[in-house]
Design a protein around this motif. Structure first.
Motif, PDB file in Angstrom:
ATOM      1  N   UNK A 380      44.843 -23.985 -26.109  1.00  0.00           N
ATOM      2  CA  UNK A 380      44.785 -25.406 -26.414  1.00  0.00           C
ATOM      3  C   UNK A 380      43.584 -25.660 -27.325  1.00  0.00           C
ATOM      4  N   UNK A 381      43.863 -26.207 -28.506  1.00  0.00           N
ATOM      5  CA  UNK A 381      42.815 -26.572 -29.447  1.00  0.00           C
ATOM      6  C   UNK A 381      43.086 -28.006 -29.888  1.00  0.00           C
ATOM      7  N   UNK A 382      42.386 -28.941 -29.286  1.00  0.00           N
ATOM      8  CA  UNK A 382      42.692 -30.351 -29.517  1.00  0.00           C
ATOM      9  C   UNK A 382      44.108 -30.630 -29.039  1.00  0.00           C
ATOM     10  N   UNK A 383      44.950 -31.248 -29.879  1.00  0.00           N
ATOM     11  CA  UNK A 383      46.326 -31.523 -29.473  1.00  0.00           C
ATOM     12  C   UNK A 383      47.271 -30.353 -29.732  1.00  0.00           C
ATOM     13  N   UNK A 384      46.761 -29.235 -30.257  1.00  0.00           N
ATOM     14  CA  UNK A 384      47.624 -28.128 -30.665  1.00  0.00           C
ATOM     15  C   UNK A 384      47.749 -27.122 -29.519  1.00  0.00           C
ATOM     16  N   UNK A 385      49.017 -26.765 -29.191  1.00  0.00           N
ATOM     17  CA  UNK A 385      49.312 -25.759 -28.174  1.00  0.00           C
ATOM     18  C   UNK A 385      49.850 -24.513 -28.860  1.00  0.00           C
ATOM     19  N   UNK A 386      49.321 -23.364 -28.484  1.00  0.00           N
ATOM     20  CA  UNK A 386      49.794 -22.094 -29.040  1.00  0.00           C
ATOM     21  C   UNK A 386      50.136 -21.164 -27.885  1.00  0.00           C
ATOM     22  N   UNK A 387      51.344 -20.582 -27.931  1.00  0.00           N
ATOM     23  CA  UNK A 387      51.767 -19.663 -26.879  1.00  0.00           C
ATOM     24  C   UNK A 387      51.080 -18.319 -27.046  1.00  0.00           C
ATOM     25  N   UNK A 388      50.508 -17.794 -25.965  1.00  0.00           N
ATOM     26  CA  UNK A 388      49.937 -16.456 -25.957  1.00  0.00           C
ATOM     27  C   UNK A 388      50.867 -15.527 -25.176  1.00  0.00           C
ATOM     28  N   UNK A 389      50.970 -14.270 -25.582  1.00  0.00           N
ATOM     29  CA  UNK A 389      51.841 -13.345 -24.841  1.00  0.00           C
ATOM     30  C   UNK A 389      51.197 -12.882 -23.536  1.00  0.00           C
TER      31      UNK A 389
END
Length: 705
Positions: A380-389
């Motif tokens: 989570x970086x601010x409003x940005x969500x990134x999927x991690x494996x």
């Protein structure tokens, strides 16, 4: 698979096994399934005890006109296969199936599915009608070329408008993180996309759970509410479930069970207050594991890594979490315990306090768990969500058998002295080769599934009353003995006679009269009491009971009546003897006592006669009667020695003498005149005598006048 390739594989199996002896034992089974008329359907073929098998071929025979095998549609590999090739070829009203490993890899251990066959049900099949699916020409081989003996069980397909839902845990997918609900300035919703990997219709059930493991009730965008939602996915198609984001923000996880192999992913959506998307991230289903690593990126005030764990096992999971930097060195550790069904979402900074002292961190979270858990990770970086494996560890320890857990046994009790029987043991983490133990001694055991075993219990194990400890032993590697459940062996049922009262005393009873008393026969035992005889000796006692022999059920009592009818004065004693099937008390006696009261004859004490006008006579009679039971007084009137007239006073008709022990009665007898040649005259003598209820007669008083 091309027909020539399939036939070549089948021929290889025949040549490979033809020169080898039979070896081992396993069971191949076709399931009973439901399908809608005119549609393709999945037929799971299950195998147990086949961990030595590297190749398998068989035919499935069906009724032409009811079922067909679609051309060019291959079976789907099951969970027991490990890189095996699966092929099938329609052959009239049969489907020829070959499963083979070019590297001679064995099937996985335990009970599971080797393949899902895809067949088509005729559009003309009436709802409710069934047609058989038969296994024929079954052959299996191990890596040494030996035949593996197989027992087979046929199945069937029933035409139905409604398909059965899958069993919980069947073809399961776990989605370790679900978010739904509003927060200040917006809301989260989750979208679950399920893809059918087969050429047949698949049914499924999605269940939502809170972090505590309790059910997670929410509303879908189509208006349905609850925690469990069915879905049907057409052949090669997909299905979508989306939460509507209503209610307060809550998190949890989801489990999908399906009747066939499916794939799936979950999409997290963050919306602003107006409903416009701010950010989205998709996460695939997470397989359960015991060792894995997750990338961790952290920058103070800017970004963080969130992880979620879901314990889908039936036992508590103890997780050891290690935070490692880029060099692989451990910088922090944490321990987490998850109860069965529990879910835990945390940021890396919440798990590892050391991150608060650094501005930037890049490394991995290494997790080891005592039970299989599913995990998901998001940056989570601010409003940005990134999927991690979530990456399975390359250094996982060799697979070991778990320690089994018993949850129930059936039956759980029996009666001592009973016959041999089959004991069913339910629980979790049973493996092929597991043994049921009876008081620590292994019994012949059949592996049914990872959650059920059956064992043969001989009659000698239940010959005597007591309690037996039932456990399960999983073999090495790993394995061990389960918890213990008690099997109760109860004492055999038996009757127990009780009589009340212990004796009967009739007291004093007049001769010629009767008196009745009762006693009860009660069965205080656990089996029917058979009363075979009730006897006595004296004729003055009689017994009234149901026809002998008679039965008394447990907890019931039967009344028996005894009558005392004395014929003479004096005490009488006797004994009632009762015989029954109570082995501990086959004979029970009840003393009888009574006194016959013969009574005392009345006495005529004094008589006074007075002549009255018109030849009437007044008689005053004084008497004594200790018993007070005079029933008549007779007057015999004479003239000289000739009886002129007899007159009787009866009690209570003419005069009530009941209860009088001493009294004088007066009676006027009219017109006793006797006609003679010389005219009418009075009688000149009377005889008076009294009689009581026992026919005791008083003295006779003769009075001249």
């Amino acid at each position: 698979m091309r027909r020539d390739r399939l036939e070549a594989l089948g021929l290889f199996l025949l040549l490979f096994t033809a020169v080898s002896p039979l070896h081992g034992a396993a069971e191949l089974r076709i399931s009973n399934v439901k399908a809608q008329a005119g549609t393709k359907f999945l037929v799971p073929v299950t195998l147990s005890g086949g961990e030595d098998i590297v190749g398998l071929q068989f035919r499935v025979r069906f009724e032409a006109g009811s079922v067909s095998a679609p051309p060019s549609v291959m079976p789907v590999s099951g969970d027991l296969l490990a890189g095996h090739t699966v092929g099938a070829n329609p052959d009239g009203n049969e489907l020829h199936v070959v499963i083979f490993s070019s590297s001679l890899a064995p099937f996985r251990a335990g009970q599971g599915i080797v393949a899902y066959l895809i067949l088509q049900l005729s559009a003309g099949m009436a709802a409710g009608s069934a047609t058989p699916l038969q296994l024929t020409e079954v052959q299996a081989t191990n890596a040494n070329g030996a035949n593996v003996a197989l027992t087979t069980h046929d199945g069937s397909v029933t035409s139905s408008t409604a398909l059965d839902p899958p069993a919980a845990g069947e073809n399961e997918l776990v989605f370790p993180q679900v978010a739904n609900g509003s927060f200040p300035g917006g809301r989260f919703l989750s979208t679950l996309l399920v893809v059918n990997r087969t050429a047949a219709t698949v049914t499924g059930t999605v269940r939502f759970y809170k972090s505590s493991g309790s059910v997670f009730s929410l509303r879908l965008s189509d208006g349905r509410t609850g925690s469990e939602f069915p879905l049907t996915v057409a052949e090669g198609g997909s299905a979508l479930l989306q939460t509507d984001g209503s209610g307060p923000l809550a998190v949890g996880y989801a489990r999908l069970s399906a009747s066939g192999p499916v794939g799936g992913t979950i999409l997290f959506s963050q919306l602003d207050a107006g409903g416009s998307p701010l950010v989205q991230a998709g996460v695939g289903a997470s397989p359960a594991g015991t060792r894995f690593v997750i990338p961790v990126l952290y920058r103070k005030g800017t970004s963080n890594t969130g992880v979620a764990f879901a314990n889908v096992s039936s036992q508590s999971a103890d997780l050891t979490l290690t935070l490692r930097d880029k060099t692989g060195s451990s910088t922090d550790t944490a321990s987490v315990q998850l109860a069965p069904g529990q879910h835990l979402p945390k940021f890396a900074t919440e798990l590892f306090g050391s991150l608060a002292a650094v501005n930037d961190f890049a490394g991995v979270l290494e997790a080891e768990s005592s039970q299989p858990v599913s995990a998901v990770a998001l940056k989570m970086q601010g409003p940005i969500l990134t999927t991690f494996p979530v990456i399975s560890s390359l250094h996982a320890p060799p697979s070991v058998n778990p320690v089994p857990v018993i949850s129930g046994i059936s039956p759980s009790s029996t009666t001592a002295g009973g016959l041999a029987f089959t004991l069913t043991v339910d629980g979790t983490d049973f493996v092929s080769g597991a043994k049921v133990r009876w008081n620590g001694t292994e019994r012949t055991t059949a592996f049914v599934s990872s959650s059920q075993l059956t064992a043969s219990i001989p009659a000698s194990d239940v010959a005597a009353a007591g309690t037996a400890a039932v456990t399960v032993l999983n073999p090495e590697p790993g394995g061990g003995v389960s918890n213990s459940l008690s099997f109760v062996i109860g004492a055999p049922p038996k009757p127990q006679i009780q009589v009340s009262p212990a004796s009967l005393d009739f007291g004093k009873v007049s001769t010629g009269a009767t008196k009745q008393l009762t006693f009860s026969i009660q069965n205080a035992g656990t089996a029917a009491l058979s009363v075979q005889s009730i006897t006595k000796t004296s004729a003055v006692f009689s017994i009234s009971s149901p026809g002998l022999p008679f039965s008394v059920a447990p907890g019931v009592e039967q009344a028996v009546t005894v009558t005392f009818a004395p014929t003479a004065g004096g005490g009488v004693s006797d004994t009632v003897t009762i015989t029954s099937n109570d082995a501990a008390h086959p004979t029970v006696t009840i003393p009888l006592n009574g006194v016959g009261d013969a009574g005392t004859a009345p006495t005529i004490q004094q008589v006074t006669l007075t002549k009255l006008d018109n030849f009437a006579v007044k008689a005053d009679v004084q008497f004594a009667d200790p018993d007070g039971d005079i029933v008549k007084i007779e007057f015999l009137w004479y003239l000289g020695s000739t009886l002129h007239k007899t007159m009787t006073l009866t009690s209570p008709t003419d005069v009530n003498l009941a209860g009088l022990t001493s009294a004088t009665i007066s009676r006027v007898f009219p017109d006793l005149g006797i006609t003679t040649p010389f005219g009418k005259v009075h009688p000149n003598k009377v005889e008076i005598q009294a009689t009581d209820a026992r026919n005791l007669v008083s003295n006779k008083v003769s009075k001249d006048f």
